[in-house]
Enzyme design. Structure first.
Site, PDB file in Angstrom:
ATOM      1  N   HIS A 182       0.786  -1.307   0.062  1.00  0.00           N
ATOM      2  CA  HIS A 182       0.085   0.120   0.105  1.00  0.00           C
ATOM      3  C   HIS A 182       0.861   1.357   0.060  1.00  0.00           C
ATOM      4  O   HIS A 182       1.986   1.167   0.386  1.00  0.00           O
ATOM      5  CB  HIS A 182      -0.990  -0.038   1.281  1.00  0.00           C
ATOM      6  CG  HIS A 182      -0.161   0.138   2.582  1.00  0.00           C
ATOM      7  ND1 HIS A 182       0.250  -1.320   3.150  1.00  0.00           N
ATOM      8  CD2 HIS A 182       0.171   0.925   3.528  1.00  0.00           C
ATOM      9  CE1 HIS A 182       0.748  -0.739   4.235  1.00  0.00           C
ATOM     10  NE2 HIS A 182       0.730   0.544   4.508  1.00  0.00           N
ATOM     11  N   ARG A 202       9.692  -1.131   3.659  1.00  0.00           N
ATOM     12  CA  ARG A 202       9.629  -0.090   2.438  1.00  0.00           C
ATOM     13  C   ARG A 202      10.177  -0.941   1.286  1.00  0.00           C
ATOM     14  O   ARG A 202      11.274  -1.293   1.216  1.00  0.00           O
ATOM     15  CB  ARG A 202      10.279   1.039   2.825  1.00  0.00           C
ATOM     16  CG  ARG A 202      10.295   2.196   1.697  1.00  0.00           C
ATOM     17  CD  ARG A 202      10.888   3.430   2.140  1.00  0.00           C
ATOM     18  NE  ARG A 202      10.645   3.859   3.778  1.00  0.00           N
ATOM     19  CZ  ARG A 202      11.443   4.406   4.463  1.00  0.00           C
ATOM     20  NH1 ARG A 202      12.724   4.123   4.001  1.00  0.00           N
ATOM     21  NH2 ARG A 202      11.159   4.811   5.640  1.00  0.00           N
TER      22      ARG A 202
END
Length: 356
Positions: A182, A202
Protein backbone atom coordinates in the site's frame (compact mmCIF):
# COMPACT_ATOMS: atom_id res chain seq x y z
CA UNK A 1 -2.68 3.00 52.39
CA UNK A 2 -3.09 5.28 49.38
CA UNK A 3 -6.67 5.61 48.12
CA UNK A 4 -7.42 4.06 44.74
CA UNK A 5 -7.61 6.68 41.99
CA UNK A 6 -10.91 6.64 40.12
CA UNK A 7 -10.19 6.81 36.40
CA UNK A 8 -12.03 9.29 34.19
CA UNK A 9 -12.03 10.41 30.52
CA UNK A 10 -8.49 11.43 29.52
CA UNK A 11 -7.88 14.21 27.00
CA UNK A 12 -4.48 13.43 25.50
CA UNK A 13 -1.63 15.48 24.12
CA UNK A 14 -0.46 14.28 20.68
CA UNK A 15 3.04 13.18 19.72
CA UNK A 16 4.11 14.83 16.44
CA UNK A 17 6.30 12.98 13.95
CA UNK A 18 8.56 14.55 11.34
CA UNK A 19 8.12 12.92 7.96
CA UNK A 20 9.80 14.04 4.74
CA UNK A 21 6.46 13.72 2.94
CA UNK A 22 4.49 15.65 5.59
CA UNK A 23 3.16 19.21 5.63
CA UNK A 24 1.33 21.74 7.81
CA UNK A 25 -2.31 20.87 7.16
CA UNK A 26 -2.90 19.47 10.66
CA UNK A 27 -2.26 23.00 11.87
CA UNK A 28 -4.84 24.57 9.56
CA UNK A 29 -7.46 21.82 9.90
CA UNK A 30 -7.29 21.26 13.65
CA UNK A 31 -5.34 24.20 15.09
CA UNK A 32 -2.56 21.94 16.32
CA UNK A 33 0.61 23.69 17.50
CA UNK A 34 3.12 21.98 15.25
CA UNK A 35 6.89 22.38 15.54
CA UNK A 36 7.74 25.57 13.64
CA UNK A 37 9.81 24.34 10.69
CA UNK A 38 9.78 20.61 9.95
CA UNK A 39 7.08 18.98 7.83
CA UNK A 40 4.87 16.95 10.17
CA UNK A 41 3.43 13.84 8.62
CA UNK A 42 1.84 12.17 11.65
CA UNK A 43 0.14 13.20 14.86
CA UNK A 44 0.04 10.19 17.15
CA UNK A 45 -3.17 10.97 18.97
CA UNK A 46 -3.42 7.98 21.29
CA UNK A 47 -0.13 6.20 21.74
CA UNK A 48 1.54 4.06 24.39
CA UNK A 49 4.76 2.60 23.02
CA UNK A 50 8.32 3.13 24.18
CA UNK A 51 9.16 6.81 24.42
CA UNK A 52 6.11 7.79 22.38
CA UNK A 53 3.50 8.17 25.08
CA UNK A 54 0.38 10.32 25.16
CA UNK A 55 0.37 12.70 28.11
CA UNK A 56 -2.88 13.28 29.99
CA UNK A 57 -3.98 16.91 29.82
CA UNK A 58 -6.79 17.01 32.39
CA UNK A 59 -7.83 16.01 35.90
CA UNK A 60 -6.03 14.44 38.83
CA UNK A 61 -3.62 12.51 36.59
CA UNK A 62 -2.66 15.47 34.39
CA UNK A 63 0.98 15.21 33.34
CA UNK A 64 1.03 11.43 33.63
CA UNK A 65 1.46 9.30 30.51
CA UNK A 66 -0.73 6.45 29.37
CA UNK A 67 2.15 4.15 30.24
CA UNK A 68 2.15 5.48 33.80
CA UNK A 69 -1.56 4.70 34.14
CA UNK A 70 -1.24 1.35 32.38
CA UNK A 71 1.46 0.20 34.81
CA UNK A 72 -0.54 1.22 37.87
CA UNK A 73 -4.11 0.49 36.76
CA UNK A 74 -3.94 -2.05 33.88
CA UNK A 75 -7.38 -3.62 34.36
CA UNK A 76 -9.07 -0.31 35.07
CA UNK A 77 -7.60 1.20 31.89
CA UNK A 78 -7.88 -1.63 29.38
CA UNK A 79 -10.44 -3.98 30.92
CA UNK A 80 -10.11 -7.20 32.85
CA UNK A 81 -10.58 -9.38 29.77
CA UNK A 82 -8.07 -7.57 27.56
CA UNK A 83 -5.42 -9.87 26.11
CA UNK A 84 -2.44 -7.61 26.64
CA UNK A 85 0.34 -10.05 25.76
CA UNK A 86 3.66 -8.55 24.70
CA UNK A 87 2.08 -5.30 23.51
CA UNK A 88 -0.07 -4.18 26.43
CA UNK A 89 -1.75 -1.23 24.70
CA UNK A 90 -3.52 -2.52 21.59
CA UNK A 91 -4.17 0.61 19.47
CA UNK A 92 -2.31 3.47 17.86
CA UNK A 93 -4.62 6.26 16.60
CA UNK A 94 -3.19 8.87 14.22
CA UNK A 95 -3.92 11.84 12.02
CA UNK A 96 -1.75 11.74 8.88
CA UNK A 97 -0.90 14.61 6.53
CA UNK A 98 0.30 13.09 3.27
CA UNK A 99 1.47 16.26 1.55
CA UNK A 100 3.55 14.14 -0.83
CA UNK A 101 3.56 10.49 -1.90
CA UNK A 102 4.38 7.94 0.78
CA UNK A 103 6.64 5.00 0.01
CA UNK A 104 5.21 1.73 -1.27
CA UNK A 105 5.32 -0.50 1.79
CA UNK A 106 3.93 -3.50 3.61
CA UNK A 107 3.46 -4.50 7.24
CA UNK A 108 3.83 -8.10 8.47
CA UNK A 109 1.20 -10.30 10.04
CA UNK A 110 2.00 -12.21 13.24
CA UNK A 111 3.76 -15.01 11.37
CA UNK A 112 5.80 -12.61 9.26
CA UNK A 113 6.75 -10.46 12.25
CA UNK A 114 8.04 -13.53 14.11
CA UNK A 115 10.78 -13.91 11.48
CA UNK A 116 12.43 -10.58 12.29
CA UNK A 117 13.73 -9.41 15.67
CA UNK A 118 11.71 -6.51 17.02
CA UNK A 119 9.08 -6.63 14.27
CA UNK A 120 5.38 -6.36 15.14
CA UNK A 121 2.28 -7.23 13.18
CA UNK A 122 0.23 -4.36 11.81
CA UNK A 123 -3.22 -4.18 10.28
CA UNK A 124 -4.63 -0.70 9.74
CA UNK A 125 -7.53 1.27 8.30
CA UNK A 126 -7.82 4.77 6.86
CA UNK A 127 -10.72 7.18 6.97
CA UNK A 128 -10.15 9.97 4.43
CA UNK A 129 -10.71 13.39 6.00
CA UNK A 130 -9.49 15.52 3.09
CA UNK A 131 -8.51 14.72 -0.50
CA UNK A 132 -7.18 17.13 -3.08
CA UNK A 133 -8.73 16.74 -6.58
CA UNK A 134 -7.23 13.68 -8.27
CA UNK A 135 -5.84 12.20 -5.03
CA UNK A 136 -5.16 8.46 -5.15
CA UNK A 137 -4.18 5.51 -2.99
CA UNK A 138 -2.28 2.33 -3.66
CA UNK A 139 -3.77 -0.79 -2.17
CA UNK A 140 -2.63 -4.19 -3.35
CA UNK A 141 -1.17 -5.30 -6.65
CA UNK A 142 -2.80 -5.59 -10.04
CA UNK A 143 -4.57 -8.88 -10.65
CA UNK A 144 -2.17 -11.62 -11.68
CA UNK A 145 0.93 -10.05 -10.11
CA UNK A 146 2.85 -12.96 -8.65
CA UNK A 147 5.92 -12.78 -6.48
CA UNK A 148 8.07 -13.51 -9.54
CA UNK A 149 6.47 -10.66 -11.52
CA UNK A 150 6.82 -8.28 -8.60
CA UNK A 151 10.50 -9.14 -8.16
CA UNK A 152 11.01 -8.45 -11.87
CA UNK A 153 9.25 -5.06 -11.48
CA UNK A 154 11.61 -4.20 -8.63
CA UNK A 155 14.68 -5.19 -10.67
CA UNK A 156 13.52 -3.21 -13.72
CA UNK A 157 12.32 -0.18 -11.69
CA UNK A 158 8.77 -0.58 -13.03
CA UNK A 159 6.99 -1.09 -9.70
CA UNK A 160 4.29 1.59 -10.37
CA UNK A 161 3.07 -0.45 -13.35
CA UNK A 162 1.96 -3.36 -11.14
CA UNK A 163 0.39 -1.35 -8.31
CA UNK A 164 -3.38 -1.20 -7.87
CA UNK A 165 -3.98 2.57 -7.77
CA UNK A 166 -7.42 4.17 -7.46
CA UNK A 167 -8.97 7.59 -6.69
CA UNK A 168 -10.29 8.46 -3.25
CA UNK A 169 -12.27 11.30 -1.76
CA UNK A 170 -13.21 12.57 1.69
CA UNK A 171 -15.46 10.08 3.47
CA UNK A 172 -13.89 6.93 2.00
CA UNK A 173 -12.71 4.10 4.27
CA UNK A 174 -9.91 1.75 3.25
CA UNK A 175 -8.99 -1.40 5.19
CA UNK A 176 -5.34 -2.47 4.86
CA UNK A 177 -4.68 -5.95 6.28
CA UNK A 178 -1.20 -7.04 7.22
CA UNK A 179 0.62 -8.33 4.13
CA UNK A 180 -1.09 -5.89 1.73
CA UNK A 181 1.15 -3.61 -0.34
CA UNK A 182 0.00 0.00 0.00
CA UNK A 183 0.88 3.70 -0.24
CA UNK A 184 -0.90 6.99 0.33
CA UNK A 185 -0.88 9.45 -2.52
CA UNK A 186 -0.21 13.17 -2.20
CA UNK A 187 -2.84 15.63 -1.03
CA UNK A 188 -4.53 13.50 1.63
CA UNK A 189 -5.33 13.97 5.30
CA UNK A 190 -6.27 10.68 6.92
CA UNK A 191 -7.43 9.32 10.23
CA UNK A 192 -5.47 6.09 10.67
CA UNK A 193 -6.51 3.36 13.09
CA UNK A 194 -4.07 0.50 13.57
CA UNK A 195 -2.55 -2.13 15.75
CA UNK A 196 0.07 -0.74 18.09
CA UNK A 197 3.04 -1.31 15.80
CA UNK A 198 5.60 0.79 13.95
CA UNK A 199 7.02 -1.95 11.71
CA UNK A 200 7.18 -0.94 8.04
CA UNK A 201 9.01 -2.72 5.22
CA UNK A 202 9.61 -0.19 2.45
CA UNK A 203 9.77 -1.72 -1.01
CA UNK A 204 9.75 1.29 -3.40
CA UNK A 205 10.19 5.03 -2.78
CA UNK A 206 9.61 6.76 -6.13
CA UNK A 207 13.32 7.68 -6.48
CA UNK A 208 13.11 9.99 -3.46
CA UNK A 209 16.05 10.98 -1.29
CA UNK A 210 15.97 11.71 2.44
CA UNK A 211 16.95 14.85 4.29
CA UNK A 212 20.60 13.76 3.99
CA UNK A 213 20.37 13.70 0.19
CA UNK A 214 20.67 9.91 0.02
CA UNK A 215 18.00 7.38 -1.03
CA UNK A 216 15.98 6.18 1.92
CA UNK A 217 16.50 2.61 3.10
CA UNK A 218 14.44 -0.11 1.43
CA UNK A 219 13.55 -3.49 2.96
CA UNK A 220 12.94 -5.50 -0.19
CA UNK A 221 13.91 -8.94 1.14
CA UNK A 222 11.68 -8.58 4.20
CA UNK A 223 8.82 -7.14 2.18
CA UNK A 224 8.85 -10.00 -0.32
CA UNK A 225 8.66 -12.50 2.53
CA UNK A 226 5.60 -10.93 4.18
CA UNK A 227 3.52 -9.73 1.18
CA UNK A 228 0.27 -11.63 0.72
CA UNK A 229 0.17 -12.00 -3.06
CA UNK A 230 -3.31 -13.52 -2.79
CA UNK A 231 -4.90 -10.61 -0.89
CA UNK A 232 -8.46 -10.14 -2.14
CA UNK A 233 -9.78 -7.48 0.24
CA UNK A 234 -11.79 -4.71 -1.47
CA UNK A 235 -10.38 -1.30 -2.38
CA UNK A 236 -12.90 0.47 -0.15
CA UNK A 237 -15.18 -0.60 2.68
CA UNK A 238 -18.93 -0.08 2.24
CA UNK A 239 -19.98 1.74 5.45
CA UNK A 240 -23.24 1.04 7.27
CA UNK A 241 -25.26 4.03 8.49
CA UNK A 242 -27.76 3.89 11.35
CA UNK A 243 -29.94 6.84 12.40
CA UNK A 244 -30.74 7.18 16.11
CA UNK A 245 -32.90 10.25 16.69
CA UNK A 246 -30.83 13.27 15.66
CA UNK A 247 -27.65 11.22 15.67
CA UNK A 248 -26.10 9.34 12.76
CA UNK A 249 -23.77 6.43 13.49
CA UNK A 250 -21.74 5.13 10.55
CA UNK A 251 -19.93 1.86 11.06
CA UNK A 252 -16.71 2.27 9.05
CA UNK A 253 -14.85 -1.02 9.61
CA UNK A 254 -14.44 -3.83 12.12
CA UNK A 255 -11.79 -6.52 12.47
CA UNK A 256 -10.35 -8.44 15.45
CA UNK A 257 -7.88 -5.63 16.19
CA UNK A 258 -10.10 -2.55 16.03
CA UNK A 259 -13.49 -1.16 15.08
CA UNK A 260 -14.28 2.40 14.01
CA UNK A 261 -17.55 4.32 13.97
CA UNK A 262 -18.16 7.83 12.66
CA UNK A 263 -20.57 9.67 14.97
CA UNK A 264 -22.41 12.77 13.74
CA UNK A 265 -24.19 13.98 16.85
CA UNK A 266 -27.09 16.38 17.12
CA UNK A 267 -28.20 15.29 20.58
CA UNK A 268 -26.88 13.45 23.63
CA UNK A 269 -25.62 9.92 22.99
CA UNK A 270 -25.12 7.31 25.69
CA UNK A 271 -22.39 4.68 25.72
CA UNK A 272 -20.65 2.29 28.09
CA UNK A 273 -17.18 0.81 28.33
CA UNK A 274 -18.30 -2.28 30.29
CA UNK A 275 -15.48 -3.83 32.33
CA UNK A 276 -13.70 -5.44 29.40
CA UNK A 277 -13.17 -2.64 26.88
CA UNK A 278 -12.03 0.97 26.75
CA UNK A 279 -13.28 3.49 24.17
CA UNK A 280 -11.38 6.22 22.35
CA UNK A 281 -12.51 9.22 20.32
CA UNK A 282 -10.92 11.52 17.75
CA UNK A 283 -12.93 14.74 17.37
CA UNK A 284 -13.23 15.92 13.76
CA UNK A 285 -15.65 18.88 13.94
CA UNK A 286 -17.49 20.88 16.56
CA UNK A 287 -17.46 20.67 20.35
CA UNK A 288 -18.86 18.26 22.92
CA UNK A 289 -18.83 17.40 26.59
CA UNK A 290 -18.19 13.85 27.76
CA UNK A 291 -19.85 13.19 31.12
CA UNK A 292 -19.67 10.03 33.21
CA UNK A 293 -22.24 8.61 35.60
CA UNK A 294 -19.74 9.39 38.39
CA UNK A 295 -19.89 13.09 37.57
CA UNK A 296 -16.58 13.52 35.75
CA UNK A 297 -16.77 15.75 32.66
CA UNK A 298 -14.40 16.94 29.94
CA UNK A 299 -15.05 19.37 27.09
CA UNK A 300 -13.44 18.59 23.74
CA UNK A 301 -13.24 20.24 20.33
CA UNK A 302 -11.98 19.49 16.81
CA UNK A 303 -8.52 17.92 16.88
CA UNK A 304 -8.82 16.56 20.43
CA UNK A 305 -8.51 12.87 21.25
CA UNK A 306 -10.00 11.22 24.31
CA UNK A 307 -9.61 7.83 25.97
CA UNK A 308 -12.43 6.47 28.15
CA UNK A 309 -10.96 3.88 30.56
CA UNK A 310 -12.76 0.54 30.84
CA UNK A 311 -13.64 1.18 34.48
CA UNK A 312 -15.69 4.30 33.66
CA UNK A 313 -18.82 2.36 32.72
CA UNK A 314 -21.78 4.45 31.55
CA UNK A 315 -21.10 7.88 30.06
CA UNK A 316 -22.67 10.42 27.71
CA UNK A 317 -21.39 12.45 24.78
CA UNK A 318 -23.25 15.77 24.69
CA UNK A 319 -22.66 17.88 21.56
CA UNK A 320 -22.68 21.68 21.65
CA UNK A 321 -24.66 22.19 18.47
CA UNK A 322 -23.31 19.58 16.07
CA UNK A 323 -20.24 17.45 16.58
CA UNK A 324 -18.48 14.82 14.49
CA UNK A 325 -16.03 12.28 15.93
CA UNK A 326 -14.58 8.87 15.23
CA UNK A 327 -14.98 6.25 17.95
CA UNK A 328 -12.32 3.52 18.04
CA UNK A 329 -12.24 0.43 20.23
CA UNK A 330 -11.14 -3.21 20.30
CA UNK A 331 -14.33 -5.08 19.43
CA UNK A 332 -16.03 -8.32 20.07
CA UNK A 333 -16.69 -9.13 16.40
CA UNK A 334 -19.74 -11.28 17.13
CA UNK A 335 -21.20 -8.46 19.22
CA UNK A 336 -20.73 -5.92 16.42
CA UNK A 337 -22.35 -8.26 13.91
CA UNK A 338 -25.29 -8.92 16.24
CA UNK A 339 -25.76 -5.19 16.81
CA UNK A 340 -25.92 -4.56 13.07
CA UNK A 341 -28.33 -7.41 12.44
CA UNK A 342 -30.62 -6.23 15.24
CA UNK A 343 -30.73 -2.82 13.53
CA UNK A 344 -32.03 -4.50 10.38
CA UNK A 345 -28.80 -4.39 8.36
CA UNK A 346 -28.78 -6.98 5.56
CA UNK A 347 -26.42 -9.92 6.02
CA UNK A 348 -24.41 -9.07 2.92
CA UNK A 349 -23.70 -5.58 4.20
CA UNK A 350 -22.68 -6.94 7.60
CA UNK A 351 -20.21 -9.30 5.96
CA UNK A 352 -18.86 -6.45 3.80
CA UNK A 353 -18.03 -4.38 6.87
CA UNK A 354 -16.42 -7.00 9.10
CA UNK A 355 -13.04 -8.56 8.32
CA UNK A 356 -12.27 -11.68 10.32
Amino acid sequence: MQAQQRLYPFVLEPVFKYRIWGGRRLETMFGKKLPPVDPIGESWEITCRGEDNSVIRNGALAGKTLRDVLLQYPNELLGVGNKRGARPFPLLNKFIDANELLSVQVHPDEGGAARYAGAEAKTEAWYILHAEPGATLVKGLKRGTTRKKFEEAIRSNTVPAVLNTFPVRAGDTVYVPAGCVHAMGAGLVVCEIQENSDTTFRVYDWGRVGADGKPRQLHIEQALEVINFDDASPEKVAPVEIIEGRNRKTYLVACPYFAAELLDLGERAGATTSLSRFDSYMVLKGNAAIRTESGDEVVVSAGDSVLIPASVGDYFVIPAGGCSMIKVYVPDIAEVAARLRSAGVAEGRVRGLIFE
